[in-house]
Design a protein around this motif. Structure first.
Motif, PDB file in Angstrom:
ATOM      1  N   MET A  40      24.149  35.582  37.088  1.00 64.29           N
ATOM      2  CA  MET A  40      25.606  35.097  38.130  1.00 64.29           C
ATOM      3  C   MET A  40      25.111  34.431  38.783  1.00 64.29           C
ATOM      4  O   MET A  40      25.040  34.652  39.614  1.00 64.29           O
ATOM      5  CB  MET A  40      26.584  36.848  38.137  1.00 64.29           C
ATOM      6  CG  MET A  40      26.442  37.828  36.930  1.00 64.29           C
ATOM      7  SD  MET A  40      27.351  37.828  35.365  1.00 64.29           S
ATOM      8  CE  MET A  40      28.801  37.602  36.057  1.00 64.29           C
ATOM      9  N   HIS A  41      26.783  33.493  38.820  1.00 65.61           N
ATOM     10  CA  HIS A  41      26.910  32.934  39.587  1.00 65.61           C
ATOM     11  C   HIS A  41      26.893  33.544  41.555  1.00 65.61           C
ATOM     12  O   HIS A  41      27.617  33.849  40.829  1.00 65.61           O
ATOM     13  CB  HIS A  41      27.827  31.221  39.385  1.00 65.61           C
ATOM     14  CG  HIS A  41      27.858  30.250  40.722  1.00 65.61           C
ATOM     15  ND1 HIS A  41      27.059  29.506  41.022  1.00 65.61           N
ATOM     16  CD2 HIS A  41      29.107  30.316  41.691  1.00 65.61           C
ATOM     17  CE1 HIS A  41      27.447  28.677  41.884  1.00 65.61           C
ATOM     18  NE2 HIS A  41      29.010  29.506  42.228  1.00 65.61           N
ATOM     19  N   SER A  42      26.248  32.572  42.308  1.00 66.29           N
ATOM     20  CA  SER A  42      26.461  33.071  43.241  1.00 66.29           C
ATOM     21  C   SER A  42      26.092  31.952  44.229  1.00 66.29           C
ATOM     22  O   SER A  42      25.433  31.027  44.238  1.00 66.29           O
ATOM     23  CB  SER A  42      25.298  34.126  43.868  1.00 66.29           C
ATOM     24  OG  SER A  42      24.001  34.050  43.950  1.00 66.29           O
ATOM     25  N   GLY A  59      23.847  37.400  42.445  1.00 64.95           N
ATOM     26  CA  GLY A  59      24.720  37.108  41.474  1.00 64.95           C
ATOM     27  C   GLY A  59      25.564  38.399  41.426  1.00 64.95           C
ATOM     28  O   GLY A  59      27.176  38.122  41.374  1.00 64.95           O
ATOM     29  N   HIS A  60      25.839  39.284  40.990  1.00 65.63           N
ATOM     30  CA  HIS A  60      26.459  40.599  40.967  1.00 65.63           C
ATOM     31  C   HIS A  60      27.313  41.208  42.178  1.00 65.63           C
ATOM     32  O   HIS A  60      28.281  41.119  42.235  1.00 65.63           O
ATOM     33  CB  HIS A  60      25.428  41.982  40.475  1.00 65.63           C
ATOM     34  CG  HIS A  60      25.013  41.649  39.080  1.00 65.63           C
ATOM     35  ND1 HIS A  60      23.855  40.911  39.017  1.00 65.63           N
ATOM     36  CD2 HIS A  60      25.286  42.322  37.851  1.00 65.63           C
ATOM     37  CE1 HIS A  60      23.273  41.509  37.101  1.00 65.63           C
ATOM     38  NE2 HIS A  60      24.651  41.888  37.018  1.00 65.63           N
ATOM     39  N   TYR A  75      28.121  39.296  44.334  1.00 72.71           N
ATOM     40  CA  TYR A  75      28.967  38.079  44.761  1.00 72.71           C
ATOM     41  C   TYR A  75      29.950  38.027  43.597  1.00 72.71           C
ATOM     42  O   TYR A  75      31.176  38.033  44.235  1.00 72.71           O
ATOM     43  CB  TYR A  75      28.032  36.268  44.238  1.00 72.71           C
ATOM     44  CG  TYR A  75      28.895  34.748  44.167  1.00 72.71           C
ATOM     45  CD1 TYR A  75      29.049  35.270  46.106  1.00 72.71           C
ATOM     46  CD2 TYR A  75      29.290  34.490  43.494  1.00 72.71           C
ATOM     47  CE1 TYR A  75      30.696  34.005  46.237  1.00 72.71           C
ATOM     48  CE2 TYR A  75      30.132  33.359  44.049  1.00 72.71           C
ATOM     49  CZ  TYR A  75      30.520  32.809  45.228  1.00 72.71           C
ATOM     50  OH  TYR A  75      31.573  31.500  45.428  1.00 72.71           O
ATOM     51  N   SER A  76      30.155  38.048  42.568  1.00 74.76           N
ATOM     52  CA  SER A  76      30.696  38.806  41.807  1.00 74.76           C
ATOM     53  C   SER A  76      31.980  39.288  42.576  1.00 74.76           C
ATOM     54  O   SER A  76      33.400  39.530  41.866  1.00 74.76           O
ATOM     55  CB  SER A  76      30.729  39.072  39.792  1.00 74.76           C
ATOM     56  OG  SER A  76      29.627  38.159  39.674  1.00 74.76           O
ATOM     57  N   ASN A 113      34.208  38.619  45.235  1.00 74.23           N
ATOM     58  CA  ASN A 113      34.796  37.649  44.603  1.00 74.23           C
ATOM     59  C   ASN A 113      36.363  38.979  44.282  1.00 74.23           C
ATOM     60  O   ASN A 113      37.323  38.380  44.241  1.00 74.23           O
ATOM     61  CB  ASN A 113      34.292  36.903  43.897  1.00 74.23           C
ATOM     62  CG  ASN A 113      34.139  34.993  44.191  1.00 74.23           C
ATOM     63  OD1 ASN A 113      33.754  34.802  45.431  1.00 74.23           O
ATOM     64  ND2 ASN A 113      33.041  35.068  43.630  1.00 74.23           N
ATOM     65  N   ALA A 114      35.665  39.563  43.584  1.00 80.00           N
ATOM     66  CA  ALA A 114      36.718  40.560  42.593  1.00 80.00           C
ATOM     67  C   ALA A 114      37.273  41.726  43.873  1.00 80.00           C
ATOM     68  O   ALA A 114      38.650  41.192  43.262  1.00 80.00           O
ATOM     69  CB  ALA A 114      35.800  41.533  41.425  1.00 80.00           C
ATOM     70  N   VAL A 138      38.233  30.403  43.614  1.00 77.25           N
ATOM     71  CA  VAL A 138      37.582  31.440  42.646  1.00 77.25           C
ATOM     72  C   VAL A 138      39.495  31.469  41.391  1.00 77.25           C
ATOM     73  O   VAL A 138      40.151  31.574  42.379  1.00 77.25           O
ATOM     74  CB  VAL A 138      37.468  32.908  43.065  1.00 77.25           C
ATOM     75  CG1 VAL A 138      37.931  34.501  42.914  1.00 77.25           C
ATOM     76  CG2 VAL A 138      36.655  33.038  43.940  1.00 77.25           C
ATOM     77  N   VAL A 152      37.384  34.485  34.546  1.00 74.89           N
ATOM     78  CA  VAL A 152      37.175  33.739  36.271  1.00 74.89           C
ATOM     79  C   VAL A 152      36.677  32.728  35.323  1.00 74.89           C
ATOM     80  O   VAL A 152      35.124  32.681  34.737  1.00 74.89           O
ATOM     81  CB  VAL A 152      36.554  34.795  37.135  1.00 74.89           C
ATOM     82  CG1 VAL A 152      35.990  34.428  37.959  1.00 74.89           C
ATOM     83  CG2 VAL A 152      36.611  36.279  37.118  1.00 74.89           C
ATOM     84  N   ALA A 169      33.913  30.704  36.065  1.00 74.22           N
ATOM     85  CA  ALA A 169      32.354  30.556  36.870  1.00 74.22           C
ATOM     86  C   ALA A 169      31.551  30.136  36.109  1.00 74.22           C
ATOM     87  O   ALA A 169      32.143  29.898  34.691  1.00 74.22           O
ATOM     88  CB  ALA A 169      32.252  32.107  37.776  1.00 74.22           C
TER      89      ALA A 169
END
Length: 589
Positions: free
Chosen positions: A55-57, A126-127, A129-130, A133-134, A188, A196, A198
């Motif tokens: 996941m993008h971070s 990544g997790h 970071y998700s 953002n959430a 975001v 999202v 992303a």
């Protein structure tokens, strides 16, 4: 989890084989958590060189400082930290009885940064970071929802009523409309499908002998990018497993397309299956597996194999090549011939053949033909501002003088015959005034066309990069093509009038009737310029110039040969026929 258990046995299986099989592990993002609990006990060399979709971070400010301050004694209510602390540092807390390691007691002073990256990463994953953002997205959506209501109710009650009762759809609306920049500076937002905007980071996992590894970002997957930019990988940054010996593994069902070819995806088959097609004319591919062939730069062109570009050569009709030398020699030869004919006529200027049909018109025609042959030299050599400006206009004017002189000669023959009839009034028209007015008026019309051409859109030096693939053509751009054909059209009109007049007067009884010679000469002249137009339009580069020069020579030589060579033959070889008595004898006959 089960996949990682099987991975532990791969090295042992490979030891049995004589040669290890070249395999690249492609790890999904879900395996990121699973790695942590196994890496204390098994050799992670198997994942060396693996590629992982994570996941993008992005690194957040102060996150490392926040993570470093975590301590199980400070967060006593958090059982996860206590469990993780015991597994990571191989210790137990005082209130936990563990008979196997009674001497290793967790003091709380252990440093998280001392743990290898396989067990604990100080940077945000990544997790995480998700989730970060959430949480912020929900906060922004709630803020937007509450701001849209003009009420004094408490936030807690309002939020509870909105989410769990009749206004849940409003929260969904505001959540889809969220767009903000987080503390890392990244935007975001959600796309039209509520996903999202992303993507994934492509991570190259590099293992070390001390059972630690390094994450290196080598690419990314961006769903919002154009189709050909969704997946980007920098293969030069990838460190492959030692078994590969730094050679990139092949994962296609087709052979590589070599330079000179491009890939064409096969219908109904995976994207890695393709045909290799030859680059089309004018295009080139210089690398393997090119998706499409490209054009060379302006000053280059593809070779026959279409695998590299060759510099173009500069082309123009020069004096240093055989064609240019030959045309220049012809120009001087015809000019010398004209001078010799002019010398013969000047030496015998008082003889009947020279005097007949207006001696001054004869001299004017010879001088015009001489200038016509010399004007061809303006077309040879590298085009310059002066030569481009005047070569077509000089050619048009001097040829108009020559053809108008021929027309005046023809009219003189007709008037001379009509004046011999008893009681004819045509005698008053015979003389230099009429012939001079014909030559001057016809020439002035052509000169006016040329002056108008030069004033509105004159010719200029130009470079043609496209007509000939292998050459850069230096040429004269005619400026106004319409005016160029107007010059030729007017010249053709004069030639046609001269031909018709001479053809009608060819059988008039006269000892030195030039009408027959003029008829043949104008027939040659018209034939040459009628064939010039298609030949000129079908030629390219320096050959267009050569066609026009050849037309100048052919039409000028037709006039010179058909009109003057028969007279010169009589003057030089049969002087007895060039006398007044012979003229009177032929008239009486």
């Amino acid at each position: 989890m089960n996949y990682l258990l099987w991975l532990q046995y791969i090295p042992k299986i490979q030891e049995v084989r004589s040669k290890p099989k070249s395999i690249v592990w492609i790890i999904t993002a879900q395996m990121e958590f699973s790695l942590i609990s196994f890496q204390c006990t098994w050799d992670i060399k198997i994942i060396d060189g693996a590629l992982s979709f994570m996941m993008h971070s992005t690194a957040l400010p102060e996150f490392r400082s926040f993570a470093g301050k975590q301590n199980p004694f400070r967060a006593k209510g958090d059982g996860f930290i206590r469990q993780f602390w015991q597994e990571a540092f191989n210790c137990v807390f005082p209130n936990v009885v563990m008979s196997d390691v009674p001497e290793n007691i967790c003091s709380g002073t252990e440093d998280l940064e001392s743990l290898p990256g396989t067990l604990f990463e100080m940077d945000m994953t990544g997790h995480s970071y998700s989730i970060y953002n959430a949480v912020h997205a929900i906060a922004h959506a709630l803020h937007a929802l509450l701001s849209s209501r003009n009420t004094e109710r408490s936030m807690v009650g309002r939020v509870e009523r909105n989410i769990y009762h009749q206004d849940f759809w409003q929260f969904q609306y505001f959540l889809r409309s969220v767009a903000f920049n987080n503390t890392a500076g990244e935007q975001v937002s959600f796309d039209q499908n509520g996903i999202v905007a992303a993507g994934f980071d492509i991570i190259n996992m590099i293992a070390f002998p001390n059972n630690s590894f390094l994450h290196v970002k080598v690419g990314n997957v961006d769903h919002s990018a154009p189709p050909d930019k969704i997946l980007t990988i920098n293969d030069e940054m990838i460190t492959w497993h030692s078994w590969f010996n730094q050679v990139i593994p092949v994962s296609v069902c087709s052979k590589s397309c070599y330079p000179g070819f491009s890939k064409k995806v096969k219908e109904g088959e995976p994207f890695c299956c393709y045909d290799c097609i030859q680059c089309p004319e004018g295009r080139v591919s210089t690398e393997n597996d090119r998706n499409e062939c490209s054009r060379c730069k302006d000053k280059f062109y593809p070779n026959k194999k279409h695998d590299f570009c060759i510099p173009k050569s500069i082309s123009f009709l020069s004096y240093e090549e055989p064609l240019g030398i030959s045309l220049a020699c012809l120009a001087h030869s015809f000019s010398l011939s004209t001078v010799l004919v002019f010398g013969v006529f000047m030496k015998h200027h008082n003889t009947p053949i020279v005097i007949a049909n207006n001696r001054d018109l004869t001299y004017t025609l010879l001088i015009a033909l001489l200038l016509c042959f010399l004007s061809a030299l303006l077309f040879i050599g590298q085009p310059g501002r002066f030569t481009c400006l005047f070569r077509q206009t000089v050619f048009g004017i001097v040829f108009s003088v020559a053809v108008s002189s021929v027309l005046a000669k023809t009219i003189t023959v007709v008037l001379a015959f009509m004046a011999t009839k008893p009681g004819s009034r045509m005698r008053k028209w015979i003389g230099k005034k009429l012939t001079n007015s014909i030559v001057v008026s016809c020439s002035l019309i052509q000169a006016s066309i040329c002056i108008f051409w030069l004033s509105i859109n004159p010719p200029f030096p130009d470079v043609d990069m496209t007509s000939v693939t292998e050459e850069i053509i230096l040429q004269c751009n005619e400026g106004s093509v319409t005016m160029f054909y107007c010059v030729l059209g007017y010249l053709g009109f004069l030639a046609l009038i001269s031909f018709i007049t001479a053809f009608l007067a060819r059988k008039l009884p006269d000892s030195f009737n030039e009408a027959k010679f003029i008829t043949f000469s104008m027939l040659v002249f018209c034939s040459v310029w009628l064939t010039f137009v298609p030949a000129y339009l079908s030629s390219k580069g320096k050959y267009m110039v050569a066609v026009e020069i050849f037309s100048i020579f052919a039409s000028g030589a037709g006039l010179l040969g058909c009109i003057f060579f028969p007279k010169c033959y009589i003057i030089v070889f049969w002087p007895d026929l060039n006398n007044k008595e012979q003229l009177m004898r032929k008239k009486s006959d």
